[in-house]
Scaffold this motif. Structure first.
Motif, mmCIF file in Angstrom:
data_model
loop_
_atom_site.group_PDB
_atom_site.id
_atom_site.type_symbol
_atom_site.label_atom_id
_atom_site.label_comp_id
_atom_site.label_asym_id
_atom_site.label_seq_id
_atom_site.Cartn_x
_atom_site.Cartn_y
_atom_site.Cartn_z
ATOM 1 N N ILE A 249 27.915 -91.213 53.587
ATOM 2 C CA ILE A 249 28.268 -90.345 54.719
ATOM 3 C C ILE A 249 28.284 -91.203 55.978
ATOM 4 N N HIS A 250 29.407 -91.200 56.655
ATOM 5 C CA HIS A 250 29.535 -91.926 57.922
ATOM 6 C C HIS A 250 29.809 -90.903 59.013
ATOM 7 N N GLN A 251 28.938 -90.819 60.008
ATOM 8 C CA GLN A 251 29.100 -89.804 61.045
ATOM 9 C C GLN A 251 29.202 -90.445 62.421
ATOM 10 N N GLU A 252 30.092 -89.881 63.233
ATOM 11 C CA GLU A 252 30.254 -90.271 64.631
ATOM 12 C C GLU A 252 30.256 -88.987 65.449
ATOM 13 N N ILE A 253 29.093 -88.559 65.868
ATOM 14 C CA ILE A 253 28.937 -87.296 66.585
ATOM 15 C C ILE A 253 28.687 -87.598 68.063
ATOM 16 N N ASP A 254 29.636 -87.280 68.904
ATOM 17 C CA ASP A 254 29.510 -87.529 70.338
ATOM 18 C C ASP A 254 28.623 -86.447 70.955
ATOM 19 N N GLY A 255 27.455 -86.845 71.401
ATOM 20 C CA GLY A 255 26.511 -85.891 71.966
ATOM 21 C C GLY A 255 26.943 -85.316 73.297
ATOM 22 N N ARG A 256 27.988 -85.897 73.913
ATOM 23 C CA ARG A 256 28.439 -85.415 75.220
ATOM 24 C C ARG A 256 29.460 -84.286 75.111
ATOM 25 N N CYS A 257 29.850 -83.937 73.895
ATOM 26 C CA CYS A 257 30.854 -82.873 73.734
ATOM 27 C C CYS A 257 30.344 -81.561 74.318
ATOM 28 N N GLY A 258 31.213 -80.872 75.009
ATOM 29 C CA GLY A 258 30.845 -79.604 75.633
ATOM 30 C C GLY A 258 30.775 -78.461 74.643
ATOM 31 N N PRO A 259 30.464 -77.268 75.130
ATOM 32 C CA PRO A 259 30.291 -76.110 74.245
ATOM 33 C C PRO A 259 31.619 -75.464 73.865
ATOM 34 N N VAL A 260 31.570 -74.700 72.792
ATOM 35 C CA VAL A 260 32.698 -73.866 72.368
ATOM 36 C C VAL A 260 32.186 -72.447 72.195
ATOM 37 N N LEU A 261 33.105 -71.513 72.077
ATOM 38 C CA LEU A 261 32.748 -70.112 71.876
ATOM 39 C C LEU A 261 32.864 -69.806 70.387
ATOM 40 N N ALA A 262 31.726 -69.684 69.700
ATOM 41 C CA ALA A 262 31.758 -69.511 68.243
ATOM 42 C C ALA A 262 30.437 -68.942 67.760
ATOM 43 N N ASP A 263 30.414 -68.563 66.503
ATOM 44 C CA ASP A 263 29.201 -68.143 65.809
ATOM 45 C C ASP A 263 28.620 -69.374 65.120
ATOM 46 N N PRO A 264 27.351 -69.726 65.358
ATOM 47 C CA PRO A 264 26.767 -70.914 64.714
ATOM 48 C C PRO A 264 26.891 -70.883 63.193
ATOM 49 N N THR A 265 26.783 -69.689 62.604
ATOM 50 C CA THR A 265 26.929 -69.578 61.153
ATOM 51 C C THR A 265 28.326 -69.965 60.715
ATOM 52 N N HIS A 266 29.319 -69.619 61.516
ATOM 53 C CA HIS A 266 30.698 -69.984 61.209
ATOM 54 C C HIS A 266 30.878 -71.502 61.205
ATOM 55 N N ILE A 267 30.313 -72.167 62.205
ATOM 56 C CA ILE A 267 30.431 -73.631 62.269
ATOM 57 C C ILE A 267 29.777 -74.258 61.048
ATOM 58 N N TYR A 268 28.625 -73.727 60.662
ATOM 59 C CA TYR A 268 27.936 -74.218 59.469
ATOM 60 C C TYR A 268 28.837 -74.061 58.244
ATOM 61 N N GLN A 269 29.481 -72.906 58.121
ATOM 62 C CA GLN A 269 30.360 -72.663 56.977
ATOM 63 C C GLN A 269 31.551 -73.617 56.976
ATOM 64 N N ILE A 270 32.117 -73.893 58.153
ATOM 65 C CA ILE A 270 33.251 -74.816 58.244
ATOM 66 C C ILE A 270 32.871 -76.200 57.727
ATOM 67 N N VAL A 271 31.788 -76.754 58.272
ATOM 68 C CA VAL A 271 31.395 -78.117 57.904
ATOM 69 C C VAL A 271 30.974 -78.179 56.443
ATOM 70 N N MET A 272 30.240 -77.167 55.981
ATOM 71 C CA MET A 272 29.773 -77.167 54.592
ATOM 72 C C MET A 272 30.947 -77.070 53.618
ATOM 73 N N ASN A 273 31.899 -76.180 53.889
ATOM 74 C CA ASN A 273 33.034 -76.024 52.975
ATOM 75 C C ASN A 273 33.908 -77.267 52.931
ATOM 76 N N LEU A 274 34.215 -77.840 54.097
ATOM 77 C CA LEU A 274 35.049 -79.038 54.120
ATOM 78 C C LEU A 274 34.336 -80.224 53.469
ATOM 79 N N SER A 275 33.039 -80.347 53.708
ATOM 80 C CA SER A 275 32.278 -81.453 53.121
ATOM 81 C C SER A 275 32.143 -81.292 51.612
ATOM 82 N N THR A 276 31.969 -80.059 51.162
ATOM 83 C CA THR A 276 31.881 -79.804 49.721
ATOM 84 C C THR A 276 33.197 -80.145 49.028
ATOM 85 N N ASN A 277 34.309 -79.791 49.650
ATOM 86 C CA ASN A 277 35.611 -80.159 49.096
ATOM 87 C C ASN A 277 35.773 -81.668 49.021
ATOM 88 N N ALA A 278 35.317 -82.362 50.067
ATOM 89 C CA ALA A 278 35.397 -83.821 50.074
ATOM 90 C C ALA A 278 34.549 -84.414 48.954
#
Length: 525
Positions: A249-278
């Motif tokens: 796993i290689h990660q480049e997470i920019d800590g300076r990124c600003g906020p978005v309007l979303a449900d935290p559970t949704h973001i978790y589902q996005i990253v988990m589903n895409l990572s599982t497919n990978a």
């Protein structure tokens, strides 16, 4: 007579038409030169004689490389005979021909084009050449595909809503009875542990329904300004412990990124589903999962290409070095229940869920993949200007109780009996009625007898909203709670506008039911 040396003889000719013709030719040449379409003229045997700037841009060949070459230069091998026949017919002056096909650019790219072939005639009406106008249909085809995809997702979303309503009605009594039975057992009881396992499975089923409704965008969630960096890191931390050693796993997470309007559970589902497919794409041969997060500024041109508004966006990239996908697979990946995996590895809901979440957040998802070269997903979410990050509230209060009289209406008898028992355990007096019309007759006879009306939404004969409207005519201040098999924003807004105090989505957990009823009763005191 002697000639008069001072006399002048002249001939005058009216060249107005010639000047007008020259001006028309000049204007026509300017139009041809500036057109975005490829405008090409050919001899009768298909040799290119003129090649405008639009043709240079579309096909990648400068004019000096295209002139005096045969038009087969830009025609794929399988369509050569078709073009020969069109040229032959047009050359005979039969008619103007229209054709849609794929052309070949200088760099080997296939271009979908609309073609118009017209005969070029001299002053004697003899055909001396052929002109062709080629229009690039890439954008049009993309928009048509997006429209078809949107229509397909809308139809599937409608179907999903109906399925979810019925499934939630099945889950509701399972969860309700299991919660009450668990509360009746001592802490160290095996039966209590078994019921806990049943509830865990029921909660998973409930979450699955929420995923189905998410891709169809028929459910509401806890949308708030959040920074998604902690959510991504949490997923990657979980994955790092579970992925095999041959996947990095290689990660480049920019800590300076600003906020978005979303449900935290949704973001978790996005990253988990895409990572599982990978992970599944690299499972056999190993590889690297790249996850990157950064801010990007989209120009108007870039935003239009991605169907977004110009400005600041948060870009999440999930990329693998796995097997990749063929074009025919890539075309269907966001369709629900479409999967190339074994049944034991996936249901085909993952990417359709991601697609629905991203769209509900006002974002866009793009994918690039080639067989043997891996896959890259990019998600663009609009950055918002709110600097503060809301904290998730996960602490549960003690379950509130009461003593008031509740009129409970639901046409599902199993749900009605379960809710009655649950509310009576909380201390309430409960009158149940499976028929909404009979419930209205009961209320009309004794409108002051009840302290709160709790009714289902979808019922035969008289819907929940119709019942609410009749009840509020008799008692405008009546506390009312509406239950529904799935949450629909329009229905919820209509219910609240009508006078409903709270809307709950089935299956309702015991603590949510208790706190909602208590809040409504306290609100109207």
């Amino acid at each position: 007579d002697q000639p008069d040396e001072n006399r002048t003889v002249g001939i005058a000719e009216d060249i107005t038409e010639r000047r007008q013709a020259q001006e028309d030719v000049r204007k026509l040449a300017a139009i041809v030169a500036s057109s975005d379409d490829a405008i090409i003229s050919m001899s009768l045997d298909g040799v290119i004689r003129t090649w405008n700037a639009g043709a240079e841009k579309m096909y990648g060949y400068p004019a000096d490389e295209a002139l005096d070459r045969h038009v087969s230069l830009i025609v794929p091998e399988g369509r050569q005979e078709e073009i020969r026949r069109v040229l032959e017919n047009t050359g005979r002056g039969v008619q103007t021909a229209h054709l849609e096909m794929t052309h070949l650019s200088r760099d080997g790219r296939m271009i979908p084009v609309s073609l118009t072939f017209s005969p070029v005639k001299d002053r004697y009406e003899q055909v001396v050449g052929i002109s062709t106008i080629a229009r690039d249909n890439t954008l049009r085809n993309r928009l048509e595909n997006q429209l078809r995809q949107a229509q397909k997702m809308e139809a599937l979303g409608t179907l999903a809503g109906g399925i979810a309503h019925d499934f939630n009605n099945i889950l509701f009594p399972i969860i309700g009875y299991a919660e009450m039975a668990r509360d009746d057992l001592p802490e160290n009881s095996y039966l209590r542990k078994n019921l806990g396992a049943i509830l865990k499975a029921a909660y998973r089923a409930r979450n699955l329904v929420q995923q189905i409704l998410t891709f169809s965008r028929q459910t509401e969630h806890d949308i708030k300004p959040i920074r998604i960096q902690p959510v991504i890191k949490e997923v990657l931390k979980f994955l790092r412990a579970s992925l095999p050693a041959n996947i990095d796993i290689h990660q480049e997470i920019d800590g300076r990124c600003g906020p978005v309007l979303a449900d935290p559970t949704h973001i978790y589902q996005i990253v988990m589903n895409l990572s599982t497919n990978a992970f599944h794409a690299m499972q056999e041969s190993g590889g690297t999962l790249h996850v990157r997060l950064c801010e990007t500024e989209l120009t108007p041109e870039q935003a239009a290409e991605k169907n977004l508004e110009p400005g600041s966006h948060i870009r999440l990239t999930v990329q693998d070095t796995g097997v990749g996908m063929a074009p025919d697979v890539l075309e269907h990946i966001f369709e629900p229940y479409f999967t190339t995996k074994d049944k034991s590895k996936g249901t085909g809901l993952g990417l359709s869920l991601v697609h629905g979440i991203v769209k509900s957040c006002g974002g866009e998802i793009t994918v690039r993949s080639r067989t043997g070269e891996g896959t890259r997903f990019r998600i663009y979410l609009p950055r918002i200007e709110i600097a503060d990050e809301d904290q998730l509230a996960d602490a549960e209060n003690d379950i509130p109780r009461g003593h008031e009289h509740i009129l409970l209406v639901d046409d599902e008898v199993a749900i009605l009996e379960m809710e009655q028992q649950m509310l009576e355990r909380l201390g309430y007096q409960v009158t149940v009625q499976p028929d909404s019309r009979e419930a209205l007759h009961m209320f009309r006879r004794e409108p002051e007898r009840y302290d709160l009306l709790m009714t289902d939404m979808a019922m035969p004969g008289m819907t929940g909203l119709q019942l609410v409207g009749e009840v509020l005519q008799l008692r405008p201040e009546m506390p009312i709670v509406l239950c529904s098999g799935f949450s629909d924003r329009d229905t919820e807004e209509k219910a609240l506008g009508l006078g409903v105090h709270a809307v709950m989505t089935k299956p309702v957990l015991k603590n949510v039911l208790a706190s909602t009823i208590r809040e409504v009763l306290e609100q109207v005191k």
